[in-house]
Design a protein around this motif. Structure first.
Motif, PDB file in Angstrom:
ATOM      1  N   PHE A 161      -6.957  -1.939  10.207  1.00 41.86           N
ATOM      2  CA  PHE A 161      -6.073  -3.094  10.412  1.00 41.86           C
ATOM      3  C   PHE A 161      -4.727  -2.542  10.838  1.00 41.86           C
ATOM      4  O   PHE A 161      -4.195  -1.637  10.196  1.00 41.86           O
ATOM      5  CB  PHE A 161      -5.962  -3.872   9.092  1.00 41.86           C
ATOM      6  N   SER A 162      -4.204  -3.071  11.930  1.00 42.04           N
ATOM      7  CA  SER A 162      -2.982  -2.500  12.492  1.00 42.04           C
ATOM      8  C   SER A 162      -2.104  -3.592  13.069  1.00 42.04           C
ATOM      9  O   SER A 162      -2.600  -4.635  13.500  1.00 42.04           O
ATOM     10  CB  SER A 162      -3.357  -1.508  13.593  1.00 42.04           C
ATOM     11  N   ILE A 216      -5.567 -10.910   6.596  1.00 39.01           N
ATOM     12  CA  ILE A 216      -7.026 -10.893   6.518  1.00 39.01           C
ATOM     13  C   ILE A 216      -7.436 -11.429   5.152  1.00 39.01           C
ATOM     14  O   ILE A 216      -6.892 -11.028   4.126  1.00 39.01           O
ATOM     15  CB  ILE A 216      -7.571  -9.454   6.684  1.00 39.01           C
ATOM     16  N   PHE A 274      -5.047  -9.062   2.513  1.00 32.94           N
ATOM     17  CA  PHE A 274      -4.203  -8.036   3.134  1.00 32.94           C
ATOM     18  C   PHE A 274      -3.276  -8.651   4.182  1.00 32.94           C
ATOM     19  O   PHE A 274      -3.709  -9.465   4.991  1.00 32.94           O
ATOM     20  CB  PHE A 274      -5.075  -6.989   3.830  1.00 32.94           C
ATOM     21  N   THR A 325     -18.012  -2.612   4.009  1.00 38.70           N
ATOM     22  CA  THR A 325     -17.580  -2.499   5.401  1.00 38.70           C
ATOM     23  C   THR A 325     -16.135  -1.992   5.423  1.00 38.70           C
ATOM     24  O   THR A 325     -15.270  -2.533   4.739  1.00 38.70           O
ATOM     25  CB  THR A 325     -17.651  -3.876   6.103  1.00 38.70           C
ATOM     26  N   PHE A 351     -11.126  -7.221  17.341  1.00 43.24           N
ATOM     27  CA  PHE A 351     -10.399  -8.491  17.402  1.00 43.24           C
ATOM     28  C   PHE A 351      -8.888  -8.256  17.396  1.00 43.24           C
ATOM     29  O   PHE A 351      -8.391  -7.442  16.627  1.00 43.24           O
ATOM     30  CB  PHE A 351     -10.745  -9.357  16.183  1.00 43.24           C
ATOM     31  N   ALA A 408       0.862  -1.172   0.000  1.00 39.69           N
ATOM     32  CA  ALA A 408       0.000   0.000   0.000  1.00 39.69           C
ATOM     33  C   ALA A 408       0.902   1.225   0.000  1.00 39.69           C
ATOM     34  O   ALA A 408       2.034   1.186   0.475  1.00 39.69           O
ATOM     35  CB  ALA A 408      -0.883  -0.016   1.241  1.00 39.69           C
ATOM     36  N   GLN A 415      -1.778  -7.765  -0.622  1.00 36.29           N
ATOM     37  CA  GLN A 415      -1.176  -6.454  -0.462  1.00 36.29           C
ATOM     38  C   GLN A 415      -0.635  -6.303   0.961  1.00 36.29           C
ATOM     39  O   GLN A 415      -1.319  -6.654   1.938  1.00 36.29           O
ATOM     40  CB  GLN A 415      -2.234  -5.374  -0.734  1.00 36.29           C
ATOM     41  N   LEU A 416       0.574  -5.773   1.073  1.00 35.08           N
ATOM     42  CA  LEU A 416       1.167  -5.454   2.379  1.00 35.08           C
ATOM     43  C   LEU A 416       0.688  -4.057   2.745  1.00 35.08           C
ATOM     44  O   LEU A 416       1.051  -3.079   2.091  1.00 35.08           O
ATOM     45  CB  LEU A 416       2.690  -5.504   2.280  1.00 35.08           C
ATOM     46  N   VAL A 417      -0.160  -3.955   3.763  1.00 34.54           N
ATOM     47  CA  VAL A 417      -0.872  -2.695   3.978  1.00 34.54           C
ATOM     48  C   VAL A 417      -0.456  -1.925   5.221  1.00 34.54           C
ATOM     49  O   VAL A 417      -0.736  -0.734   5.338  1.00 34.54           O
ATOM     50  CB  VAL A 417      -2.405  -2.905   4.027  1.00 34.54           C
ATOM     51  N   THR A 418       0.178  -2.582   6.169  1.00 33.73           N
ATOM     52  CA  THR A 418       0.566  -1.868   7.385  1.00 33.73           C
ATOM     53  C   THR A 418       1.771  -2.573   7.974  1.00 33.73           C
ATOM     54  O   THR A 418       1.955  -3.776   7.769  1.00 33.73           O
ATOM     55  CB  THR A 418      -0.607  -1.795   8.400  1.00 33.73           C
ATOM     56  N   LEU A 432      -9.277  -0.538   5.166  1.00 27.73           N
ATOM     57  CA  LEU A 432      -9.551  -1.484   4.088  1.00 27.73           C
ATOM     58  C   LEU A 432     -11.053  -1.602   3.900  1.00 27.73           C
ATOM     59  O   LEU A 432     -11.812  -1.521   4.865  1.00 27.73           O
ATOM     60  CB  LEU A 432      -9.020  -2.870   4.472  1.00 27.73           C
ATOM     61  N   THR A 433     -11.474  -1.813   2.686  1.00 29.55           N
ATOM     62  CA  THR A 433     -12.897  -2.030   2.432  1.00 29.55           C
ATOM     63  C   THR A 433     -13.106  -3.476   2.011  1.00 29.55           C
ATOM     64  O   THR A 433     -12.428  -3.968   1.120  1.00 29.55           O
ATOM     65  CB  THR A 433     -13.402  -1.070   1.339  1.00 29.55           C
ATOM     66  N   VAL A 434     -14.019  -4.155   2.681  1.00 28.46           N
ATOM     67  CA  VAL A 434     -14.305  -5.556   2.348  1.00 28.46           C
ATOM     68  C   VAL A 434     -15.798  -5.725   2.155  1.00 28.46           C
ATOM     69  O   VAL A 434     -16.597  -4.865   2.555  1.00 28.46           O
ATOM     70  CB  VAL A 434     -13.832  -6.524   3.452  1.00 28.46           C
ATOM     71  N   GLY A 435     -16.148  -6.871   1.572  1.00 26.76           N
ATOM     72  CA  GLY A 435     -17.561  -7.206   1.394  1.00 26.76           C
ATOM     73  C   GLY A 435     -18.258  -6.105   0.620  1.00 26.76           C
ATOM     74  O   GLY A 435     -17.772  -5.611  -0.384  1.00 26.76           O
ATOM     75  N   ASP A 436     -19.389  -5.697   1.116  1.00 26.24           N
ATOM     76  CA  ASP A 436     -20.188  -4.709   0.401  1.00 26.24           C
ATOM     77  C   ASP A 436     -19.966  -3.316   0.975  1.00 26.24           C
ATOM     78  O   ASP A 436     -20.898  -2.523   1.087  1.00 26.24           O
ATOM     79  CB  ASP A 436     -21.657  -5.082   0.491  1.00 26.24           C
ATOM     80  N   PHE A 480      -8.745 -14.419   9.842  1.00 28.89           N
ATOM     81  CA  PHE A 480      -7.730 -13.556  10.450  1.00 28.89           C
ATOM     82  C   PHE A 480      -6.683 -14.487  11.055  1.00 28.89           C
ATOM     83  O   PHE A 480      -7.025 -15.416  11.790  1.00 28.89           O
ATOM     84  CB  PHE A 480      -8.395 -12.694  11.527  1.00 28.89           C
ATOM     85  N   THR A 513     -20.221 -10.245   6.370  1.00 28.53           N
ATOM     86  CA  THR A 513     -18.975 -10.625   5.707  1.00 28.53           C
ATOM     87  C   THR A 513     -18.150 -11.486   6.655  1.00 28.53           C
ATOM     88  O   THR A 513     -17.926 -11.122   7.800  1.00 28.53           O
ATOM     89  CB  THR A 513     -18.170  -9.365   5.318  1.00 28.53           C
ATOM     90  N   LEU A 550     -12.749  -1.579   7.341  1.00 23.87           N
ATOM     91  CA  LEU A 550     -11.978  -2.129   8.454  1.00 23.87           C
ATOM     92  C   LEU A 550     -10.745  -1.275   8.699  1.00 23.87           C
ATOM     93  O   LEU A 550     -10.123  -0.778   7.758  1.00 23.87           O
ATOM     94  CB  LEU A 550     -11.487  -3.540   8.125  1.00 23.87           C
ATOM     95  N   ALA A 572      -4.068   0.621   8.608  1.00 28.22           N
ATOM     96  CA  ALA A 572      -4.590   0.756   7.250  1.00 28.22           C
ATOM     97  C   ALA A 572      -6.105   0.728   7.311  1.00 28.22           C
ATOM     98  O   ALA A 572      -6.686   0.110   8.198  1.00 28.22           O
ATOM     99  CB  ALA A 572      -4.080  -0.385   6.375  1.00 28.22           C
ATOM    100  N   GLY A 575      -4.545  -6.059  14.969  1.00 30.67           N
ATOM    101  CA  GLY A 575      -5.934  -5.850  15.345  1.00 30.67           C
ATOM    102  C   GLY A 575      -6.804  -5.451  14.184  1.00 30.67           C
ATOM    103  O   GLY A 575      -6.342  -4.899  13.179  1.00 30.67           O
ATOM    104  N   ILE A 576      -8.087  -5.771  14.338  1.00 34.71           N
ATOM    105  CA  ILE A 576      -9.101  -5.405  13.354  1.00 34.71           C
ATOM    106  C   ILE A 576     -10.205  -4.637  14.073  1.00 34.71           C
ATOM    107  O   ILE A 576     -10.677  -5.046  15.130  1.00 34.71           O
ATOM    108  CB  ILE A 576      -9.717  -6.664  12.691  1.00 34.71           C
ATOM    109  N   VAL A 605     -11.166 -12.920   2.920  1.00 37.61           N
ATOM    110  CA  VAL A 605     -12.629 -12.977   2.935  1.00 37.61           C
ATOM    111  C   VAL A 605     -13.063 -14.369   2.488  1.00 37.61           C
ATOM    112  O   VAL A 605     -12.579 -14.885   1.473  1.00 37.61           O
ATOM    113  CB  VAL A 605     -13.239 -11.888   2.027  1.00 37.61           C
TER     114      VAL A 605
END
Lengths: 383, 383
Positions: free
Chosen positions: A99-100, B194, B137, A95, A137, A80, B170-173, A89-93, B99, B95, A97, A87, A193-194, B196
């Protein structure tokens, strides 16, 4: 803190340019801060080192250089563009998130006010909260040195469980590796974490604008000094306790005001100085601090004075910096001070159109000084 | 491999009971495997050690005990009940996320066929893929020893970038910490990931049932032997290369058949033995392997023979174990063998109603042996 040096800021790329800055630079720039850097000379070349040094982990300019000049080129299109503390992130429809990830290597593992276990939970919860996310989480990965007492590991795990329960997050997946005695160093913990970002929340480091107010949620420098106070060879005799705490409840209270919030950061490694420099760079604004408004407890001030440290560069683990529209500042401050973790909140500065990418503090004597991104590590392994 | 020992399996809690098992136990149980454990005596007491030992990181019985007896009680209600290699989470309006987290401490950092960088990406991609998720991710957290050559770190990062591009993640964080020279051990990498899970996919370790077929995607034991072959003091002169690979494409090909898949596992630390024991325990079934059907390359067999290792306990980094309904087995095997990473796939066993929680191998001589969960670490730090 008051040495005078020439300095070339590079607004377009301050993360790397700030590596040229000494600890602090005093400039007599007058109240309008109309700085003119034409013709200045760069006094320090970019660092060239063939090996990893402590400063690469300090969260300051050397850390940023490692990301910019080593990791990002190596990862190429797999990375990224920002590769920051967290970061979105967009997932599904749709949502969203947060992420760290964060690894914790603090020594000693237990210190006044907390332990590596508290930090590991609260640190990642806070990274998520700074994007406005509701942390949900956590993963938990240990690297253990052979010979570590299981009783110590148990205490750390109990601290993690207690911190997770207090924060309302669930530890859902884990991993444990053991390294030879002589390698490793007791216990290292990584938590990732998420969280889910509520609809309508848009908080990010690029959103600061000229005129915005800069707030802090309370006393600064406490965690770093607490850890140093009990570290071998650095006894101050103070009773400072770490401020480690999960800040997502405080963030939720701020969001609940309905007032706009542009940027949130938890000023851990590199302290408030690093957070503000990163915001200034990401948003392309200048930041002007009023030094006398900085809430520095006397014990922190004394310890910093003794050690030649700048409290702005000392780590915090339970504070946040907020950049908010000027007309939201009072409501946000009211929400902060009404919360147990924000009682000491106050306004410490303003975003300005001048000197983009640069943080300047008005000193008590009427002058100003550049508040640089710390170069390397001020306190070895404080988080 | 053929020592005879008494052994008490405890079907209700085989993860901890299996800690009593020696490397392997030969039992003459006849073809119906109607084992009768009444009156057996436990030959080895549960381990009581006050300190962390290498075995706690081996992915076998001691790792499971650490989770069960230390982490889960300490975390209390903050922990998910399983705390396994990966978790399935539901966010937003349904969704389903996978993880996962994994730390990598392998030495040497570069070995035939790969590096710690490849492992760090592929390992977490595979943990996600084993729940049927599409990996998306990754986070990437380094703990670096002061003095590590930046050129080595660069090679590792390049391997991570290449592996991430190959896997389409993708490496995001990220995060980087540095520890003193003398602490740490070169480079440790944690990746969390992460993915899906597509609608309709339901793959999990509890889903194996009597009659299901047990498949393996190819040769076993290759990664572990590859790492040992170049580890100081353990030169075999073999040319075995690590099988490290991202398996989510292979999983997608299996799912695309439309045939049912009950369980997937990547048999890393602890090897196929650990994966099958975990499946048997989670699902409450017995597993019967046919030893002659195990694909063990000659080089692996020779090295294991030399070192007294069981190939079933040696780590793999590019293989998967699948438990599928008997009537799906042929279609799944066809999909596996049609894929470059599954060419050596074959059926190796069957789930049975007898001896729940226990894995038994029929030997070439017509007898059977219990395939125990490895106790500790067979190969120090192979992933």
């Amino acid at each position: 803190m008051t040495e005078t040096k020439n300095h070339v800021p590079a607004p377009a790329n301050a993360l790397s340019a700030a590596s040229d800055v000494g600890p602090d630079v005093e400039l007599d720039v007058g109240p309008d801060l109309g700085l003119d850097f034409e013709g200045w000379a760069c006094p320090v070349p970019l660092r060239e080192t063939p090996t990893v040094v402590m400063g690469h982990g300090g969260g300051g300019a050397m850390s940023a250089e490692l990301v910019e000049h080593l990791f990002l080129p190596a990862y190429g299109s797999a990375a990224a563009s920002e590769l920051g503390d967290s970061a979105v992130l967009t997932v599904g429809d749709g949502t969203r998130l947060a992420f760290s990830t964060d690894s914790f290597v603090v020594k000693p593992m237990f210190f006044p006010g907390g332990s590596i276990g508290d930090l590991a939970v609260n640190g990642t919860v806070n990274d998520l909260a700074m994007s406005g996310a509701v942390p949900l989480f956590l993963s938990c990965a240990f690297i253990l040195q052979e010979g570590t007492a299981l009783s110590e590991l148990g205490r750390i795990a109990q601290d993690m469980g207690a911190a997770a329960r207090a924060a309302g997050v669930q530890l859902v997946t884990g991993d444990t590796k053991v390294v030879d005695s002589g390698s490793g160093d007791g216990v290292y913990v990584n938590t990732s974490g998420i969280g889910v970002i509520p609809d309508g929340v848009d908080i990010g480091p690029h959103r600061a604008g000229p005129g915005d107010a800069v707030l802090i949620s309370g006393d600064i420098g406490v965690h770093g000094i607490a850890v140093m106070s009990c570290r071998e060879g650095l006894e101050f005799g103070t009773t400072v306790e770490s401020d480690t705490a999960a800040l997502h409840g405080l963030v939720a209270a701020m969001i609940a005001t309905g007032a706009g919030i542009h940027v949130l950061r938890d000023p851990t490694r590199g302290g408030v100085a690093a957070s503000l420099n990163e915001i200034a760079t990401a948003s392309g604004v200048g930041i002007e601090l009023v030094e006398r408004d900085l809430p520095v407890p006397e014990t922190v001030r004394d310890a910093c004075s003794l050690l030649g440290l700048d409290p702005l560069q000392v780590a915090n683990e339970g504070k946040l910096v907020a950049v908010v529209p000027a007309d939201s500042a009072d409501r946000i401050l009211a929400a902060l001070t009404a919360h147990p973790l924000g009682r000491g909140a106050r306004r410490i500065g303003t975003c300005v159109p001048g000197h983009p990418g640069m943080v300047v503090a008005r000193t008590g004597l009427g002058g100003s000084r550049v508040v640089g991104l710390p170069v390397g590590e001020q306190l070895p392994r404080i988080c």
